[in-house]
Design a protein around this motif. Structure first.
Motif, PDB file in Angstrom:
ATOM      1  N   LEU A 184       0.748  -1.248   0.117  1.00 24.64           N
ATOM      2  CA  LEU A 184      -0.019   0.290   0.505  1.00 24.64           C
ATOM      3  C   LEU A 184       1.091   1.316   0.089  1.00 24.64           C
ATOM      4  N   PHE A 185       1.775   1.477   0.492  1.00 29.13           N
ATOM      5  CA  PHE A 185       3.442   2.558   0.224  1.00 29.13           C
ATOM      6  C   PHE A 185       3.323   2.658  -0.845  1.00 29.13           C
ATOM      7  N   LYS A 186       3.102   1.439  -1.845  1.00 28.17           N
ATOM      8  CA  LYS A 186       3.775   2.468  -2.698  1.00 28.17           C
ATOM      9  C   LYS A 186       3.228   3.947  -3.769  1.00 28.17           C
ATOM     10  N   ARG A 187       1.222   3.580  -3.243  1.00 28.82           N
ATOM     11  CA  ARG A 187       0.874   4.612  -3.786  1.00 28.82           C
ATOM     12  C   ARG A 187       0.699   5.789  -2.585  1.00 28.82           C
ATOM     13  N   LEU A 188       1.538   5.798  -1.174  1.00 29.27           N
ATOM     14  CA  LEU A 188       1.012   7.111  -0.201  1.00 29.27           C
ATOM     15  C   LEU A 188       2.734   7.671  -0.596  1.00 29.27           C
ATOM     16  N   PRO A 189       2.014   8.713   0.064  1.00 26.04           N
ATOM     17  CA  PRO A 189       3.667  10.206   0.230  1.00 26.04           C
ATOM     18  C   PRO A 189       4.595   9.196   0.051  1.00 26.04           C
ATOM     19  N   GLU A 190       6.054   9.841  -0.046  1.00 24.50           N
ATOM     20  CA  GLU A 190       7.132   8.966   0.344  1.00 24.50           C
ATOM     21  C   GLU A 190       7.762   9.205   1.837  1.00 24.50           C
ATOM     22  N   PRO A 191       7.400  10.532   2.174  1.00 26.68           N
ATOM     23  CA  PRO A 191       7.578  10.548   4.087  1.00 26.68           C
ATOM     24  C   PRO A 191       7.041   9.085   5.173  1.00 26.68           C
ATOM     25  N   LEU A 192       5.689   9.314   4.309  1.00 20.86           N
ATOM     26  CA  LEU A 192       5.254   7.974   5.487  1.00 20.86           C
ATOM     27  C   LEU A 192       5.366   6.893   5.247  1.00 20.86           C
ATOM     28  N   LEU A 193       5.824   6.418   3.625  1.00 23.56           N
ATOM     29  CA  LEU A 193       7.313   5.073   3.648  1.00 23.56           C
ATOM     30  C   LEU A 193       8.501   4.728   4.202  1.00 23.56           C
ATOM     31  N   ARG A 194       8.437   5.946   4.265  1.00 26.15           N
ATOM     32  CA  ARG A 194      10.069   6.834   5.033  1.00 26.15           C
ATOM     33  C   ARG A 194       9.981   6.096   7.044  1.00 26.15           C
ATOM     34  N   MET A 195       8.696   6.892   7.174  1.00 25.31           N
ATOM     35  CA  MET A 195       8.610   6.265   8.640  1.00 25.31           C
ATOM     36  C   MET A 195       8.407   5.444   8.708  1.00 25.31           C
ATOM     37  N   VAL A 196       7.796   4.144   7.938  1.00 23.69           N
ATOM     38  CA  VAL A 196       7.299   2.641   8.066  1.00 23.69           C
ATOM     39  C   VAL A 196       9.294   2.072   8.156  1.00 23.69           C
ATOM     40  N   VAL A 197      10.048   2.189   7.198  1.00 22.82           N
ATOM     41  CA  VAL A 197      11.511   2.178   7.340  1.00 22.82           C
ATOM     42  C   VAL A 197      11.573   2.361   8.383  1.00 22.82           C
ATOM     43  N   VAL A 198      12.090   3.333   8.337  1.00 15.57           N
ATOM     44  CA  VAL A 198      12.891   3.503   9.726  1.00 15.57           C
ATOM     45  C   VAL A 198      12.662   3.330  11.030  1.00 15.57           C
ATOM     46  N   HIS A 199      10.932   2.619  10.829  1.00 16.13           N
ATOM     47  CA  HIS A 199      10.245   2.330  11.840  1.00 16.13           C
ATOM     48  C   HIS A 199      11.800   0.396  12.566  1.00 16.13           C
TER      49      HIS A 199
ATOM     50  N   GLU B  66      12.248  -3.875  21.222  1.00 21.98           N
ATOM     51  CA  GLU B  66      10.982  -3.738  22.230  1.00 21.98           C
ATOM     52  C   GLU B  66      10.622  -2.087  21.555  1.00 21.98           C
ATOM     53  N   HIS B  67       9.483  -1.665  21.609  1.00 16.93           N
ATOM     54  CA  HIS B  67       8.558  -0.250  21.534  1.00 16.93           C
ATOM     55  C   HIS B  67       9.430   0.556  22.708  1.00 16.93           C
ATOM     56  N   ASN B  68      10.748   0.473  23.091  1.00 16.73           N
ATOM     57  CA  ASN B  68      10.861   1.743  24.745  1.00 16.73           C
ATOM     58  C   ASN B  68      11.025   2.943  24.261  1.00 16.73           C
ATOM     59  N   ARG B  69      11.546   3.846  24.408  1.00 17.39           N
ATOM     60  CA  ARG B  69      12.531   4.988  24.582  1.00 17.39           C
ATOM     61  C   ARG B  69      13.372   5.251  24.004  1.00 17.39           C
ATOM     62  N   ALA B  70      14.338   4.084  24.087  1.00 12.94           N
ATOM     63  CA  ALA B  70      15.292   3.859  23.215  1.00 12.94           C
ATOM     64  C   ALA B  70      14.895   3.871  21.750  1.00 12.94           C
ATOM     65  N   PHE B  71      14.187   2.352  21.700  1.00 11.37           N
ATOM     66  CA  PHE B  71      13.987   2.351  20.542  1.00 11.37           C
ATOM     67  C   PHE B  71      12.939   3.373  19.554  1.00 11.37           C
ATOM     68  N   TYR B  72      12.489   4.560  20.722  1.00  9.07           N
ATOM     69  CA  TYR B  72      11.464   5.808  19.874  1.00  9.07           C
ATOM     70  C   TYR B  72      12.950   7.224  19.798  1.00  9.07           C
ATOM     71  N   GLN B  73      13.838   6.674  20.596  1.00  8.68           N
ATOM     72  CA  GLN B  73      15.121   8.260  20.343  1.00  8.68           C
ATOM     73  C   GLN B  73      15.746   7.810  19.660  1.00  8.68           C
ATOM     74  N   LEU B  74      15.699   5.895  18.630  1.00 10.57           N
ATOM     75  CA  LEU B  74      16.493   6.034  17.584  1.00 10.57           C
ATOM     76  C   LEU B  74      15.398   6.337  15.969  1.00 10.57           C
ATOM     77  N   CYS B  75      14.188   6.416  16.284  1.00  6.46           N
ATOM     78  CA  CYS B  75      13.327   7.097  14.779  1.00  6.46           C
ATOM     79  C   CYS B  75      13.459   7.808  15.077  1.00  6.46           C
ATOM     80  N   GLN B  76      13.335   8.869  15.768  1.00  6.63           N
ATOM     81  CA  GLN B  76      13.993  10.558  15.644  1.00  6.63           C
ATOM     82  C   GLN B  76      15.181  10.466  15.168  1.00  6.63           C
ATOM     83  N   HIS B  77      15.952   9.458  15.926  1.00  2.00           N
ATOM     84  CA  HIS B  77      17.316  10.344  15.279  1.00  2.00           C
ATOM     85  C   HIS B  77      17.597   9.827  13.969  1.00  2.00           C
ATOM     86  N   MET B  78      16.927   9.064  13.139  1.00  2.00           N
ATOM     87  CA  MET B  78      17.018   8.690  12.171  1.00  2.00           C
ATOM     88  C   MET B  78      15.792   9.630  10.947  1.00  2.00           C
TER      89      MET B  78
END
Length: 164
Positions: free
Chosen positions: A108-123, A132-144
């Motif tokens: 489905l991400f083929k037809r959505l805007p690229e920033p949303l695809l990037r968010m899922v790939v970063v995740h 796990e979805h912990n604080r370190a995980f989300y800090q890493l996501c925000q770093h990328m």
């Protein structure tokens, strides 16, 4: 008032704002202003997705385990509560243990805007280091991706609006 199942973890104030947009048929227009209709991004094949993911990994997570496979999955849908998935496969080969890391992303991400695809790939890339979805995980996501949390909300708004 409709059920905002993709926004259940957000504040009541935000949910009421979204509900007002839905009630006045403005949510789709708001998303269109934020992500103007444009030609599809160029990441339309598994090979392009692999290259895209590898570039992000090389830039932010050079020392992490290598990826063996990255691909679009046509069977993955929001109904499964997953738009991306990471897999860690371990196999015994002789006296050695071989590990493979794979990422799959909903087609489905083929037809959505690229920033949303990037968010899922970063995740999914972040799961290479943090399982796990912990604080370190989300800090890493925000770093990328510094706008990670806004993009995650925007994706949930697309889901709410029926954009998938």
């Amino acid at each position: 008032m409709s059920v905002l199942k993709y926004l259940s973890g957000y504040s009541a104030d935000l949910q009421s704002q979204v509900q007002r947009l839905i009630d006045t048929n403005q949510l789709g227009l708001w998303l269109e202003q934020r992500y103007p209709p444009q030609p599809r991004h160029l990441i339309q094949t598994d090979a392009a997705l692999y290259d895209y993911t590898q570039r992000l990994k090389q830039r932010f997570m050079r020392s992490s385990d290598p990826l063996s496979k990255v691909y679009f999955d046509t069977r993955m849908h929001v109904i499964d509560n997953a738009l991306g998935q990471h897999q860690f496969v371990s196999r015994v080969q002789g006296s050695k243990l071989k590990r493979k890391n794979e990422i799959k992303v909903s087609a489905l991400f083929k037809r959505l805007p690229e920033p949303l695809l990037r968010m899922v790939v970063v995740h999914e890339l972040a799961h290479l280091r943090e399982k796990e979805h912990n604080r370190a995980f989300y800090q890493l996501c925000q770093h990328m991706e510094p706008d990670y949390h806004q993009l995650e909300l925007d994706l949930r708004l697309f889901l709410t609006a029926g954009g998938l």
